[in-house]
Design a protein around this motif. Structure first.
Motif, mmCIF file in Angstrom:
data_model
loop_
_atom_site.group_PDB
_atom_site.id
_atom_site.type_symbol
_atom_site.label_atom_id
_atom_site.label_comp_id
_atom_site.label_asym_id
_atom_site.label_seq_id
_atom_site.Cartn_x
_atom_site.Cartn_y
_atom_site.Cartn_z
ATOM 1 N N SER A 2 4.997 8.459 3.582
ATOM 2 C CA SER A 2 4.206 8.042 2.412
ATOM 3 C C SER A 2 3.048 7.062 2.934
ATOM 4 O O SER A 2 3.028 6.186 3.822
ATOM 5 C CB SER A 2 5.209 7.063 1.869
ATOM 6 N N VAL A 3 2.083 7.651 2.476
ATOM 7 C CA VAL A 3 0.691 6.950 2.885
ATOM 8 C C VAL A 3 0.203 6.265 1.826
ATOM 9 O O VAL A 3 -0.216 6.850 0.710
ATOM 10 C CB VAL A 3 -0.278 8.131 3.304
ATOM 11 N N GLU A 4 0.113 4.913 1.989
ATOM 12 C CA GLU A 4 -0.088 3.996 1.016
ATOM 13 C C GLU A 4 -1.225 2.850 1.653
ATOM 14 O O GLU A 4 -0.707 2.004 1.980
ATOM 15 C CB GLU A 4 0.749 3.224 0.504
ATOM 16 N N PRO A 5 -2.320 3.134 1.467
ATOM 17 C CA PRO A 5 -3.435 2.318 2.341
ATOM 18 C C PRO A 5 -3.564 0.814 1.526
ATOM 19 O O PRO A 5 -3.101 0.848 0.340
ATOM 20 C CB PRO A 5 -4.834 3.035 2.151
ATOM 21 N N LYS A 6 -3.462 -0.211 2.261
ATOM 22 C CA LYS A 6 -3.722 -1.438 1.772
ATOM 23 C C LYS A 6 -4.995 -2.171 2.389
ATOM 24 O O LYS A 6 -5.225 -2.315 3.748
ATOM 25 C CB LYS A 6 -2.703 -2.175 2.295
ATOM 26 N N GLN A 32 4.480 6.975 10.045
ATOM 27 C CA GLN A 32 4.151 6.539 8.622
ATOM 28 C C GLN A 32 3.289 5.435 8.998
ATOM 29 O O GLN A 32 2.103 5.018 8.503
ATOM 30 C CB GLN A 32 5.326 6.368 8.008
ATOM 31 N N GLU A 33 3.537 4.318 10.001
ATOM 32 C CA GLU A 33 2.778 3.131 10.198
ATOM 33 C C GLU A 33 1.481 3.584 10.825
ATOM 34 O O GLU A 33 0.468 2.862 10.228
ATOM 35 C CB GLU A 33 3.605 2.210 11.373
ATOM 36 N N ASP A 34 1.244 4.405 11.698
ATOM 37 C CA ASP A 34 -0.045 4.955 12.205
ATOM 38 C C ASP A 34 -0.701 5.519 10.873
ATOM 39 O O ASP A 34 -2.075 5.142 10.957
ATOM 40 C CB ASP A 34 0.201 5.730 13.224
ATOM 41 N N MET A 35 -0.486 6.425 10.174
ATOM 42 C CA MET A 35 -1.009 6.856 9.255
ATOM 43 C C MET A 35 -1.573 6.008 8.043
ATOM 44 O O MET A 35 -2.808 5.963 7.629
ATOM 45 C CB MET A 35 -0.394 8.102 8.770
ATOM 46 N N ASN A 36 -0.766 5.098 7.956
ATOM 47 C CA ASN A 36 -1.145 3.911 7.035
ATOM 48 C C ASN A 36 -2.196 2.793 7.466
ATOM 49 O O ASN A 36 -2.991 2.535 6.618
ATOM 50 C CB ASN A 36 0.135 3.294 6.351
ATOM 51 N N GLU A 37 -2.186 2.563 8.651
ATOM 52 C CA GLU A 37 -2.889 1.796 9.403
ATOM 53 C C GLU A 37 -4.472 2.541 9.324
ATOM 54 O O GLU A 37 -5.359 1.839 8.971
ATOM 55 C CB GLU A 37 -2.737 1.642 10.899
ATOM 56 N N LEU A 38 -4.566 3.790 9.481
ATOM 57 C CA LEU A 38 -5.750 4.686 9.526
ATOM 58 C C LEU A 38 -6.508 4.762 8.200
ATOM 59 O O LEU A 38 -7.451 4.363 8.089
ATOM 60 C CB LEU A 38 -5.440 6.238 10.107
ATOM 61 N N ALA A 39 -5.696 5.023 7.401
ATOM 62 C CA ALA A 39 -6.004 4.703 5.884
ATOM 63 C C ALA A 39 -6.374 3.640 5.434
ATOM 64 O O ALA A 39 -7.417 3.408 4.452
ATOM 65 C CB ALA A 39 -4.971 5.513 4.671
#
Length: 189
Positions: free
Chosen positions: A27-31, A164-171
């Motif tokens: 799940s990609v959820e940028p913050k 998931q952690e890596d993709m969320n960090e990028l987003a």
């Protein structure tokens, strides 16, 4: 009995050489990492997101012949839009209040990928996340591209949670960069 041992050994060898195949669902959820600032806007801020990307963002093939396809489980358009609106509010803007015509912030998600290449027994993963932005406000149009990339090395198959952690960090880095752009802030005031 000796044949059973030989068959068992061959079966195990075949399984090990064939590698394993799996699927990772993330799940990609940028913050956005935005400090609270007391900016104000005169116009309503309309935020829209779109993409032509599918939920398949890539695959992994390791040096040990392990394989995994990677899919998103959520609507990336909605998660990016929610992150942008939350970030605007943290900056002090009130996107749903102001006069019309609205400032039009269009965000196109152009790249979200996870690719690998094998270097001996080491797997090198390259992750990308890119946004294309068009902002029409105050009689002006501003266009910009924002992107982030990360390279990781693995010896074996990375865990789903790590991907998931890596993709969320990028987003999150990409959305934060967009919200920190002084031209966007200036046109939204």
């Amino acid at each position: 009995m000796r044949n059973k041992s030989l068959i068992l050994a061959l079966s195990i060898s075949t399984l090990l050489l064939a590698g394993c195949s799996t699927t990772h669902y993330i799940s990609v959820e940028p913050k956005a990492a935005i400090e609270n600032i007391n900016l104000t806007n005169e116009r309503v801020i309309k935020v829209s997101t779109n993409t032509k990307l599918t939920n398949n963002i890539g695959s992994i093939k390791t040096g040990l012949n392990e394989r995994a396809d990677i899919y998103t489980t959520n609507d990336i358009k909605e998660s990016v839009k929610e992150s942008i609106i939350t970030g605007l509010r943290q900056l002090g803007f009130t996107p749903d209040q102001g006069v019309l015509p609205a400032a039009d912030l269009q965000i196109h998600i152009t790249k979200m990928s996870y690719t690998t290449k094998v270097d001996t027994l080491k797997t090198v993963a390259t992750m990308d996340f890119e946004l294309n932005v068009v902002l029409a406000a105050k009689g002006q149009t501003y266009k910009a591209n924002f992107g982030s990339q990360k390279v990781r090395e693995y010896g074996t198959m990375p865990y789903q949670s790590s991907i998931q952690e890596d993709m969320n960090e990028l987003a999150s880095q990409t959305v934060t960069r967009l919200l920190a752009d002084p031209n966007i802030i200036s046109l939204l005031k």
